[in-house]
Design a protein around this motif. Sequence first.
Motif, mmCIF file in Angstrom:
data_model
loop_
_atom_site.group_PDB
_atom_site.id
_atom_site.type_symbol
_atom_site.label_atom_id
_atom_site.label_comp_id
_atom_site.label_asym_id
_atom_site.label_seq_id
_atom_site.Cartn_x
_atom_site.Cartn_y
_atom_site.Cartn_z
ATOM 1 N N GLY A 1 17.906 15.689 -25.731
ATOM 2 C CA GLY A 1 18.092 15.979 -27.156
ATOM 3 C C GLY A 1 16.774 16.306 -27.835
ATOM 4 O O GLY A 1 16.707 17.213 -28.679
ATOM 5 N N ALA A 2 15.721 15.582 -27.469
ATOM 6 C CA ALA A 2 14.405 15.831 -28.064
ATOM 7 C C ALA A 2 13.873 17.203 -27.658
ATOM 8 O O ALA A 2 13.259 17.907 -28.464
ATOM 9 C CB ALA A 2 13.427 14.733 -27.637
ATOM 10 N N PHE B 1 8.237 9.830 -23.926
ATOM 11 C CA PHE B 1 9.665 9.926 -23.641
ATOM 12 C C PHE B 1 10.115 8.743 -22.788
ATOM 13 O O PHE B 1 9.542 8.494 -21.717
ATOM 14 C CB PHE B 1 9.960 11.240 -22.925
ATOM 15 N N GLU C 1 16.259 6.822 -20.775
ATOM 16 C CA GLU C 1 17.193 7.454 -21.725
ATOM 17 C C GLU C 1 17.144 8.965 -21.563
ATOM 18 O O GLU C 1 16.597 9.687 -22.391
ATOM 19 C CB GLU C 1 16.842 7.040 -23.152
ATOM 20 N N ARG C 2 17.751 9.431 -20.496
ATOM 21 C CA ARG C 2 17.695 10.856 -20.162
ATOM 22 C C ARG C 2 18.311 11.734 -21.250
ATOM 23 O O ARG C 2 17.746 12.762 -21.621
ATOM 24 C CB ARG C 2 18.414 11.107 -18.834
ATOM 25 N N GLU C 3 19.474 11.341 -21.774
ATOM 26 C CA GLU C 3 20.131 12.169 -22.787
ATOM 27 C C GLU C 3 19.295 12.256 -24.062
ATOM 28 O O GLU C 3 19.269 13.286 -24.736
ATOM 29 C CB GLU C 3 21.521 11.623 -23.100
ATOM 30 N N ARG C 4 18.596 11.182 -24.377
ATOM 31 C CA ARG C 4 17.719 11.204 -25.538
ATOM 32 C C ARG C 4 16.560 12.180 -25.314
ATOM 33 O O ARG C 4 16.141 12.883 -26.237
ATOM 34 C CB ARG C 4 17.178 9.797 -25.792
ATOM 35 N N ILE C 5 16.056 12.238 -24.092
ATOM 36 C CA ILE C 5 14.989 13.184 -23.769
ATOM 37 C C ILE C 5 15.498 14.613 -23.905
ATOM 38 O O ILE C 5 14.838 15.475 -24.506
ATOM 39 C CB ILE C 5 14.460 12.940 -22.345
#
Length: 315
Positions: free
Chosen positions: A287-288, A277, A281-285
């Motif tokens: 979302g995952a 992770f 990119e917190r928002e990407r994390i």
Amino acid sequence: MARIVEGIEHAVLEQAAEWFALLRSEGLAAQEHARWQAWLEARPQHRLAWQRVEAISRQFEGLAQPQVARQALQAQGLPRRQALKLLSLLGASSALLLAGRALPWQQWQASQRTAVGEVREARLADGSRLWLNTDSAVELFFSAGERRLALYRGELLIEALADSRPLLIDTARGRLCATAGRFGVHERERGTQVAAYAGSIELLSPVVRIAAGQQRLLGSQASAPQALDSARQAWTRGVLLADDMRLGDFIAELGRYQQGYLGCDPRVAELRLVGAFPLAERERIFGALEASLPVRVVRRLPWWISVEPREAAAT
């Protein structure tokens, strides 16, 4: 079993955050305020949780103040350029006062520092490489006869080259000594975590040796040596690796890289996670996590985020 965070039940912390958000909303009815007061006085835990939410919120209250202060200064008849100059001077002096109050002088004067969420690499005078993890402070003492680092806060990883001078690292638990190798040192609440990725390192007093491939927690008493988790150094590449990791542990680690509160509901804390992770990119994390696990990321406040069971997110 209820999850305890800093002596407070997780569920109670979430209730406090919900009340905080409600009380900040416009047009709050008097009966709602009375309900909050009753909740606050119902249990000592409620008051502790409320104080915790207030303490975190104060970290963010200053973000809106420059605009208010600028308007107030201009209302006194000061030109915009002069008002901005005065505002910047006031901001700088108050920041120094706050920093001096919150941190020992060694920490905020350290030559090598990182902010929350920042990871930095530096090349040292002897050619060694140093990485600082989030919210860390290190001072360097390099001279013809000395090669020493002092870790005041946070976490470092050093890839030390061979040298006639030993490598010394001062920590909260004492002085570490090595020659060459790759070592990680992390100041934690329970003690100082030391990892030897290559080469061996030892605490000088009392003598505790950490061999290559081992890690140990140096507390009031040194823990038994444990096999090294090599994935633990992935933060130097801006990555948080999870290899069958508890979600609760993952969220606790991720929380080190952001301001505010990031919590995990105990009902989902035992879920297991695998992946790499990107820390930036917190928002990407988030979302995952929502795509791969039965969870939802709930934002009660911009700075108060909780990972909860998917079916409970709407309640």
